[in-house]
Scaffold this active site. Structure first.
Site, mmCIF file in Angstrom:
data_model
loop_
_atom_site.group_PDB
_atom_site.id
_atom_site.type_symbol
_atom_site.label_atom_id
_atom_site.label_comp_id
_atom_site.label_asym_id
_atom_site.label_seq_id
_atom_site.Cartn_x
_atom_site.Cartn_y
_atom_site.Cartn_z
ATOM 1 N N GLU A 165 -19.747 -22.252 -61.021
ATOM 2 C CA GLU A 165 -18.547 -22.793 -61.682
ATOM 3 C C GLU A 165 -18.698 -24.257 -62.080
ATOM 4 O O GLU A 165 -18.024 -24.721 -62.999
ATOM 5 C CB GLU A 165 -17.314 -22.600 -60.784
ATOM 6 C CG GLU A 165 -17.228 -23.458 -59.528
ATOM 7 C CD GLU A 165 -17.931 -22.854 -58.314
ATOM 8 O OE1 GLU A 165 -18.829 -22.021 -58.513
ATOM 9 O OE2 GLU A 165 -17.592 -23.226 -57.170
ATOM 10 N N CYS A 201 -20.976 -18.411 -52.994
ATOM 11 C CA CYS A 201 -21.244 -19.124 -51.739
ATOM 12 C C CYS A 201 -20.715 -18.328 -50.539
ATOM 13 O O CYS A 201 -21.296 -17.304 -50.208
ATOM 14 C CB CYS A 201 -20.690 -20.538 -51.809
ATOM 15 S SG CYS A 201 -21.561 -21.635 -50.687
ATOM 16 N N HIS A 217 -23.051 -22.508 -56.649
ATOM 17 C CA HIS A 217 -21.742 -22.609 -57.303
ATOM 18 C C HIS A 217 -21.894 -22.687 -58.823
ATOM 19 O O HIS A 217 -21.952 -23.790 -59.383
ATOM 20 C CB HIS A 217 -21.002 -23.857 -56.812
ATOM 21 C CG HIS A 217 -20.569 -23.762 -55.401
ATOM 22 N ND1 HIS A 217 -19.331 -23.296 -55.039
ATOM 23 C CD2 HIS A 217 -21.222 -24.050 -54.245
ATOM 24 C CE1 HIS A 217 -19.222 -23.318 -53.718
ATOM 25 N NE2 HIS A 217 -20.354 -23.763 -53.217
#
Ligand code: GLN
Length: 531
Positions: free
Chosen positions: A510, A382, A508
């Site tokens: 994650e 990001c 993202h």
């Protein structure tokens, strides 16, 4: 009809209620049951999206674009539950809805009150999830600590629900701390007694008490807690501190928590089986001897929770590669002061995570330059991707002081600028580009090597975006645009042609990594960072 497990917490905050809820979910799933988990947060913000990480830690984003509490991250990492915006209920959301209905005349002349209107709204929110997600068991975690003023309407709502549903359909688990007092050499049960006392004053009687403890609890201690708190000794479950959170389901299984839940709720299901989890996650965590060192360069480094999902996803990448992970948390402002060499020369890879605001931004750019020039594996996420684009523009394409308009409105080279749709946005809450969007990946790329797919869906949370005006000049200088959102031709992934592994994404990754199924980008990043 779904059954319910309500989880409350007492004595202190940060007891790991979220991990307990997630672990109970994991255990029940391992018995073949379908579960979902709801987090109730008593704060008045509608969601944590407008909160500073110092207040709240990470903001977790779901597929459907909700900005939620970070506990939902634990729920998704431990279980297969597909969480939506309805899985995070806040006081703000509840009041917003009740007040909107009141203004619309919905309450037909009645005085609108906490009981029954606010509590009904909470109960309906919980039941709605059960109905939509069609699960066997709904686990509901109540945030905060028993005794907090803000939490009372939620506790009242679960008290009513338990009464309505009956004890075969709903149980209460209270998580407390049983501290060990070093100077006395003793374990103390009094805080637990008091916190259960407070719960009982408002009409909630726990069926199970989960005791966080650093020392094993003796039979006598368990009996004492049971006696004073009015539960069977076998329902006093010690939850001893563990090195790694992924061990918690195994600890709880050993203490027969899932068997007890199954019995209390009269659930029909198989025995629990955590063998895959034990082999694929825990064994690998313990066995790995080689180390990988990763620097995470951000500005909320001092805060444990600010980059929670990033740290977890790195752990998953290490598990998948059979290596031990050492995370070096580097404050980007320290890089501004000392230069990158001092902080980054001893790591195998550099990760720059997401973020907002200009503080420490030049330090991130310096870290990215260092990784690029040294051929050190780099993963930008990001804001990390946006800064990688600015760094490349400045130091490779000669566009001096190129920047994002987030940090420099008048920059000559706005390589990152506000998304078109963001230009008309006035309110800050819930108004970013949020949630899962499609990304198409070019086959000849490191991104494709990681995903082995041409179409992926990843979660977003941003207002700024790569400025397509600069695509040509960057491409000419060796930047590869490897992923795009097809609508609007948005750049989602960039990488470098002449670098061992330099990949950055606007989304993202994650948020979609799991301990037994590492996210492909984290898996590849770790693989290349092993020295
Ligand atoms: N501040 C940047 C934006 O809004 C990046 C956001 C992020 O890293 N999550 O686009």
């Amino acid at each position: 009809m779904s059954k319910y497990i309500f989880i409350t917490g007492g004595v202190v905050s940060s007891l790991g209620k979220g991990i307990t809820a997630a672990s109970v979910g994991k255990l029940l799933e391992s018995r073949g049951l379908k579960v979902t988990i709801i987090k109730c947060d008593p704060y008045i913000n509608v969601d944590p999206g407008t909160m500073n990480p110092y207040q709240h830690g990470e903001v977790y984003v779901t597929d459907d674009g909700a900005e939620t509490d970070l506990d939902l991250g634990h729920y998704e990492r431990f279980t297969n539950a597909k969480l939506t915006r309805d899985n995070n209920i806040t006081t703000g959301k509840i009041y917003y809805s009740v007040i909107t209905k009141e203004r619309a005349g919905h309450y037909l002349g009645k005085t609108v009150q906490i009981i029954p209107h606010i509590t009904d709204e909470i109960k309906n929110g919980i039941k709605k999830v059960a109905a939509h997600q069609k699960v066997d068991v709904v686990i509901v975690e109540i945030g905060g600590t028993v005794g907090d003023i803000e939490g009372l309407p939620f506790l009242e709502a679960i008290r009513q629900l338990r009464l309505e549903l009956g004890k075969d359909y709903a149980i209460n688990i209270h998580v407390t701390l049983v501290p060990y007092i070093k100077s006395a050499g003793e374990i103390k049960t009094k805080p637990t007694q008091h916190s259960v006392g407070t719960l009982r004053e408002i009409g909630i009687i726990p069926d199970i008490i989960a005791c966080r403890t650093e020392k094993p609890l003796s039979k006598e201690t368990r009996e004492k807690i049971g006696l004073f708190c009015n539960v069977d000794t076998e329902a006093v479950i010690p939850v001893i501190d563990v090195k790694n959170i992924y061990e918690v389901p195994v600890v709880l299984k050993k203490e027969c928590l899932d068997a007890l839940i199954v019995r209390l709720l009269n659930l029909r299901c198989a025995d629990s089986d955590l063998s895959v989890w034990e082999n694929e996650v825990l064994k690998r965590l313990k066995q790995s001897s080689r180390e990988v060192r990763i620097a995470v360069v951000g500005k909320y480094i001092a805060l444990q929770d600010a980059y929670k999902s990033i740290y977890e996803a790195l752990t998953h990448g290490a598990i998948a590669n059979g290596v031990k992970l050492y995370i070096k948390k580097v404050d980007s402002e320290d890089i501004e002061k000392d230069g990158p060499e001092k902080h980054l020369s001893d790591v195998g890879g550099v990760l720059v995570p997401g973020g907002f605001g200009g503080r420490g931004m030049e330090g991130k750019i310096a870290a990215i330059r260092y990784a690029r020039e040294k051929g050190m594996p780099f993963l930008g996420i990001c804001l990390g991707m946006q800064m990688a684009a600015a760094e490349f523009a400045r130091n490779v394409c000669g566009l001096s002081r190129a920047n994002s308009t987030e940090f420099d409105k008048n920059t000559r080279y706005p390589v990152i600028s506000l998304l078109e749709e963001q230009k008309k946005v006035k309110e800050m809450g819930g108004s970013m580009r949020l949630g899962a969007y499609e990304c198409r990946i070019n086959k000849d790329s490191k991104a494709y090597d990681a995903y082995r797919r041409e179409t992926i869906f990843e979660r977003h949370r941003h207002r700024y975006e790569f400025n397509n005006k600069y695509r040509e000049v960057m491409k000419k200088n060796g930047l590869i645009f490897s992923g795009f959102h097809p609508k609007g031709d948005l750049v989602e992934m960039i990488e470098l042609k002449t670098h061992p592994w330099f990949v950055a994404c606007q989304f993202h990754p994650e948020f979609k990594s799991k301990p037994d199924k590492a996210h492909p980008l984290f898996k590849e990043f770790i693989k290349h960072s092993i020295t």
